[in-house]
Design a protein around this motif. Structure first.
Motif, PDB file in Angstrom:
ATOM      1  N   GLU A 158       2.791   2.046  -3.301  1.00  0.00           N
ATOM      2  CA  GLU A 158       1.977   2.707  -4.319  1.00  0.00           C
ATOM      3  C   GLU A 158       1.816   4.194  -4.007  1.00  0.00           C
ATOM      4  O   GLU A 158       1.917   5.035  -4.904  1.00  0.00           O
ATOM      5  CB  GLU A 158       0.604   2.028  -4.407  1.00  0.00           C
ATOM      6  CG  GLU A 158      -0.191   2.484  -5.620  1.00  0.00           C
ATOM      7  CD  GLU A 158      -1.452   1.661  -5.831  1.00  0.00           C
ATOM      8  OE1 GLU A 158      -1.334   0.521  -6.290  1.00  0.00           O
ATOM      9  OE2 GLU A 158      -2.546   2.164  -5.522  1.00  0.00           O
ATOM     10  N   ASP A 159       1.601   4.512  -2.714  1.00  0.00           N
ATOM     11  CA  ASP A 159       1.505   5.923  -2.323  1.00  0.00           C
ATOM     12  C   ASP A 159       2.721   6.712  -2.802  1.00  0.00           C
ATOM     13  O   ASP A 159       2.620   7.878  -3.163  1.00  0.00           O
ATOM     14  CB  ASP A 159       1.475   6.090  -0.787  1.00  0.00           C
ATOM     15  CG  ASP A 159       0.220   5.501  -0.151  1.00  0.00           C
ATOM     16  OD1 ASP A 159      -0.750   5.262  -0.887  1.00  0.00           O
ATOM     17  OD2 ASP A 159       0.239   5.281   1.077  1.00  0.00           O
ATOM     18  N   ASP A 172       0.828  -1.206   0.000  1.00  0.00           N
ATOM     19  CA  ASP A 172       0.000   0.000   0.000  1.00  0.00           C
ATOM     20  C   ASP A 172       0.865   1.261   0.000  1.00  0.00           C
ATOM     21  O   ASP A 172       0.641   2.197  -0.761  1.00  0.00           O
ATOM     22  CB  ASP A 172      -0.918   0.023   1.238  1.00  0.00           C
ATOM     23  CG  ASP A 172      -2.050  -0.989   1.133  1.00  0.00           C
ATOM     24  OD1 ASP A 172      -2.266  -1.536   0.039  1.00  0.00           O
ATOM     25  OD2 ASP A 172      -2.719  -1.236   2.163  1.00  0.00           O
ATOM     26  N   ARG A 173       1.857   1.266   0.871  1.00  0.00           N
ATOM     27  CA  ARG A 173       2.690   2.457   0.990  1.00  0.00           C
ATOM     28  C   ARG A 173       3.565   2.676  -0.245  1.00  0.00           C
ATOM     29  O   ARG A 173       3.833   3.808  -0.634  1.00  0.00           O
ATOM     30  CB  ARG A 173       3.562   2.363   2.251  1.00  0.00           C
ATOM     31  CG  ARG A 173       2.776   2.533   3.529  1.00  0.00           C
ATOM     32  CD  ARG A 173       2.355   3.977   3.760  1.00  0.00           C
ATOM     33  NE  ARG A 173       3.512   4.838   3.847  1.00  0.00           N
ATOM     34  CZ  ARG A 173       3.654   5.980   3.175  1.00  0.00           C
ATOM     35  NH1 ARG A 173       2.706   6.398   2.351  1.00  0.00           N
ATOM     36  NH2 ARG A 173       4.743   6.702   3.306  1.00  0.00           N
TER      37      ARG A 173
END
Lengths: 700, 700
Positions: free
Chosen positions: B323-324, B320-321
């Protein structure tokens, strides 16, 4: 599964480690954990070879165990688990933690075995946590059947922790300890074959030791139970803070691989959490710190901060971060400014945020005096004090203790909640813990950055919790609606008629099957009109199936022929055309109902054009949804300022828009599972005139 | 001010503390710092009363000081500073740190005194750091004339720290120590009366002990020097990482109050940092961790991560991070997958991110083997290993040391850069530091959340640094352009003619002063045409001064009369009207030049309509700006996907658009300070046809 069974599993008086052996680190860790963290009941070991294990005589058979064991901690090989559980039940033990892996998480064979475990447990009245989980840590009662090392000291406290990841439990434990935040119960869920995350949530809601519930979520397996638990927690005033992974595409893939269950659209998860007051965080640090903050302060009265610090730089970081998080740092009242001028050194700037300057080293009463004045400011809801606990023990700790005691007393003297934050996220050291405990220092949020995240979320939750009764009360039961011919996709005029019949404002329109009829209807509705192909075609305008602004009879005739020809040219099943009055332009909304694989029907609202097509600017809510939430959804759109009326457009009557959207949502609720999707695009709004101009309904 | 003088100030061989007294904590701290952190030269004390201070005989007068002192650390009262500095110069001491406050930061009187200090220093050839600063810590050379307590151990290392906040220095020091990141030189700038942030930046660029430069910035006082230093750092391959506060309105107010200087538009600061390769971070944690990472790895080859961890949950947070932060976690190559299957346990899922599972407790070679395989994957640029240093010292540390040694060796064996990150941001404890030092463990980024921020920024910087020659080479000197009549605001036809004459594509248009002339021009340009009032009116369309799509001579005649009447009705100075051909619709851009109070002329590009009006979606660049940066600016617009050609619009030829924008920027560069603002709205683009349809120029 009863609440009593869950209660029993987490509160055993005697524990048997089944498959205890020196060769297993899990066995050693679990045994050591029970020995060193204060478990007062007997711990028995079972090993088929008997003998001495971990320095203690082991039983060779489960049947040999003495009376009174009420939890079996199972660490045997995968293929022995069924047999062991049968014997556990035979021996009258009611609960089991199954640490062993090789079940649902490894594929279909494992899933079958897991199903057998569940069947056995149900048959024998056994409650199981796991398999493939590390157990739990009941820190409040010092019961620690947990398969990985627990760092000392194990701090008991108000935060409950439920994890769908075994390995992260250690990270969470370590971080909570580093922040001097105590936990009540930590559970490593494993595969949730029997006991699920929501069962633990319900236990924690009842548990008097728990003030805040934190979740690490890969996948929500029981959405309805989850919503019920979230609602229960909100009504009980216990915040639920969740780190839900799988936000990204890659993250979703990974979460699916780990849990084997559907993850659903992450934006729907966001909507669900918002609707049910679940605080969503992005990282483990915020998970624990937000929980620690709320456990300490309870609900906060508002978002207006009075910020006090001895560091100028901290003020500016705080001001920037406050704005990020929707927190205000308002100007102080004139009397506050005047009183502060008497308190701070002449060279200090009196403003909020307040830098009392490094003169706290000279004048030790400075901080206390400043706090007192800010506490009296009528425009401040929450006082924030940027200060740290000491890190290293100095040769003479008395001075440090005295300063900390003074600060702690000044904080206690405030009537408003005081939130303390350090400048950066560093550990509360063992010496810092000792000081905190000796002088009654409140919890210190680690670093301005995370502290402001935690504070922002806590304030948002508090406002939501105050309105909880209104927001989360289950809506009255709906009357299901049977629909004849609800199959496939309905052409526009069918959908429009259906919506209009159920209270959704729709532009007048009629199906016509000849040019003459088209002219007659146009005359009745009033020129100019819009004429659209009635056929099973999704994007009619792309094939020339839509004609706008037809002002004369001839134009209508010509248009009828043209759209029908276009439909036939595209090989569609042509039913004729619909005629509707041409409307002036206004604000165009999109209102849709879609099905999420996890959460079911979801309402989507957005602004038309680039807003939806390019910016994907939609707001989502799961059904059922009330008027308040519909208004909130409209207001959270990035383009919401268009509602205020931009150049040349009228101010939008949001109440009228909400009425129309609630009608759509209520209708969708009554249709239940039969509805696949519903789309109104556009819902045209001019002031308080709201009309669906085009609609599409698909049935399952 | 010469580089030698700066060098001399930070590297004194003997130091005198002027105003040394037991009563001052600053005096005690400075003395103790010099004593305990390894300063080998003599430390002399001066106190007008003489006597014993801090257990050492003090001199009663500066004149009495022995030879060889090359830094005076001045802590005397404000009104004594001038006299003291005169005497410092008399004694032949070349550098001074002035800790005393009460200068520019307190108002006009203080500012006057500060100016006198600078005048004195210039006259006497004295180099001054401060006033109102805490001094510096040259950790590389163990020279620590610094007024606040320095926590032990003071870790020397590759990170240079420049702070415009005194109090935050302690926070930064403490955090760097907690992360086991060493610093080279830390400077608390104070008021920058003489030595400025950019002087220290230049010193650090030359300093062989410094690999990365970090800045805490309230206000950039010397923008041109800052740009030059940033360029120099980029070309030298030394990353500059900056936490610039004042992003928010409140933050800006506070920063202004603290520094008394202009802050400028924060979005321009963003643009400047981006253009000059300065890494901007949001928090102190990222400031230090990003620096620590880049100091350890140097430039990173790409953004494709191979992620290895023993924790499933970490995988998902990381995905998730990643992609951020614009990082990729690509699928492994088939051979990698095959080889990993031989390495990890059967129940593990082989994918990237790779969860090698808790079996690392059973098979200690597992992690090493997995790293080796991932190192060979051709699609991976950087390996990320999620693991931690041990926290608490166990009774027998040998085992822990052995495991850490194995991991460290496996990391060293990789050919690709390996970035190590822990799950959460907790301190590297003293035992962890010891282990790291004994086994040569690399730096561990604290927590996946911040680690991914740091990694994302490091990768972005690396790509930028690779292109540094192209990007930051100063453009050739521009030939200033003199403009006759450059006063006030130019009406559209004047602005259009001027732009067209200087290479900016503008729609053909002519000024007409009668209906007949309008018709004649319309015929020449071709019908339909647009007719606009030529007058000193800003929003012509609001008063009916613009008429579109005039297809006939009569329409043109009628329109001429109407717009002139409208202009006269509004009381404007009417010059006539302009006639231009009517263009079909296309993508509308806004191109502007505005002046920022700090950074001077700034180029703004954006998409028209809601993009600019509602979403404020513009990309900024300070001048001068090259083609590459103009293209980057266009691509970073949120609406950039419209360039690819949406429904019914042609794909935009970005090269043609960039040519037009570069022409505008170059022209603005030549106009220099005479230009107040320039706005083209819209710049109409259809494929590779680019034309300004409307323009406005204001002169200073």
């Amino acid at each position: 599964m009863t609440a009593q069974q869950v209660e029993a599993l987490f509160n055993p008086r005697a524990i048997a480690l089944i498959g205890a052996t020196e060769k297993s680190k899990w066995s050693s860790s679990t045994y050591l954990n029970l020995l060193t963290h204060g478990f007062t009941g007997p711990v028995h070991l079972v090993n088929p070879r008997g003998g001495v294990v971990h320095g203690q005589q082991a039983y060779a058979a489960i049947a040999d165990l003495p009376d009174g064991v009420d939890l079996a901690f199972v660490m045997v090989p995968t293929d022995a688990v069924l047999d062991v559980l049968e014997k556990v039940a035979d021996r009258g033990i009611g609960s089991a933690v199954v640490l062993t892996s090789g079940f649902g998480e490894v594929g279909p064979d494992g899933a079958r075995l897991e199903a057998e475990v569940v069947a056995l447990a149900r048959r024998r009245g056994l409650m199981i946590l796991g398999p493939n989980g590390n157990g739990f840590i009941n820190a409040a009662r010092r019961i620690t059947p947990y398969g990985l090392a627990i760092p000392s000291p194990l701090l008991g406290g108000p935060v409950g922790v439920v994890l769908q990841s075994g390995a992260l439990a250690s990270a969470v434990l370590g971080f909570a300890q580093a922040r001097n935040i105590g936990i009540s119960l930590l559970v490593s869920m494993g595969n949730e074959a029997m006991m699920s995350m929501t069962d633990v949530m319900r236990y924690l809601i009842r548990d008097p030791d728990t003030l805040v519930i934190t979740l690490f979520v890969e996948s929500i397996r029981h959405p309805e139970e989850f919503l019920a638990a979230a609602r229960e927690a909100l009504l009980a005033g216990k915040p639920v803070v969740a780190l839900k992974v799988g936000r990204s595409q890659k993250g979703e893939t990974v979460a699916k691989a780990h849990t084997g269950s559907l993850v659903g659209d992450d934006r729907v998860v966001d909507a669900v959490f918002k609707q049910y007051g679940v605080i969503r965080v992005d990282c483990l640090e915020d998970l624990i710190m937000t929980a620690g903050l709320l456990a300490e302060t309870g609900p906060l009265p508002g978002n207006r901060l009075g910020f006090v610090t001895p560091s100028g730089g901290a003020c500016e970081i705080a001001a920037d971060r406050a704005e990020d998080e929707g927190l205000e740092i308002p100007d102080f009242a004139p009397t506050t400014v005047e009183r502060l001028r008497q308190v701070v050194p002449a060279f200090a700037t009196v403003q909020n945020p307040l830098d009392v300057t490094g003169y706290i080293l000279v004048n030790t009463g400075l901080l206390r005096d400043a706090l007192t004045v800010v506490d009296d400011d009528p425009g401040v809801d929450v006082i924030v004090l940027a200060t740290e606990l000491p890190r290293d023990e100095p040769p003479d700790p008395a001075l440090v203790l005295e300063m900390a005691r003074g600060t702690a007393e000044a904080i206690r003297a405030c009537r408003k909640p005081v939130v303390v934050m350090g400048n950066t996220l560093v550990d509360v050291t063992p010496f810092g813990r000792r000081v905190a405990s000796e002088v009654g220092f409140p919890g210190v949020l680690g670093g301005i950055h995370h502290a402001m995240s935690a504070l922002g979320r806590a304030v948002t939750w508090s406002a939501y919790a105050r309105a909880a009764e209104e927001v989360v009360t289950p809506p009255p039961a709906v009357l299901p609606l049977e629909v004849e011919g609800g199959r496939g996709t309905w052409a526009e005029h069918e959908a429009a008629g259906f919506l209009a019949a159920h209270g959704v404002p729709v532009v007048p329109q009629e199906l016509v099957t000849s040019p003459d009829e088209a002219v007659e209807v146009a005359a009745r509705l009033g020129f100019p009109v819009v004429l659209k192909l009635a056929a099973d075609v999704a994007h009619k305008s792309d094939i020339g199936g839509v004609r706008l602004g037809l002002a004369t009879e001839d134009a209508v005739r010509e248009a009828y022929a043209a759209v029908v020809a276009a439909g036939e040219g595209a090989g569609a099943m042509v039913q004729g055309a619909t005629v509707q009055p041409m409307r002036e332009s206004g604000v165009e909304l999109l209102v849709g109902i879609v099905r999420d694989p996890v959460w079911g029907p979801v309402l989507a609202v957005g602004l038309g054009g680039v807003w939806v097509e390019v910016l994907r600017d939609t707001a989502l809510r799961v059904l059922p949804v009330g008027r308040t939430e519909v208004l909130a959804a409209l207001r959270e759109l990035r383009g919401a300022q268009l509602f205020a009326g931009a150049r040349g457009t009228e101010k939008v009557d949001l109440d009228a828009v909400a009425d129309a959207i609630v009608a759509v949502a209520d209708l969708a609720g009554r249709l239940g599972d039969r509805l696949e999707s519903l789309e109104i695009n556009p819902l045209l709004v001019r002031g308080s005139q709201v009309e669906a101009l085009d609609a599409l309904i698909s049935w399952r």
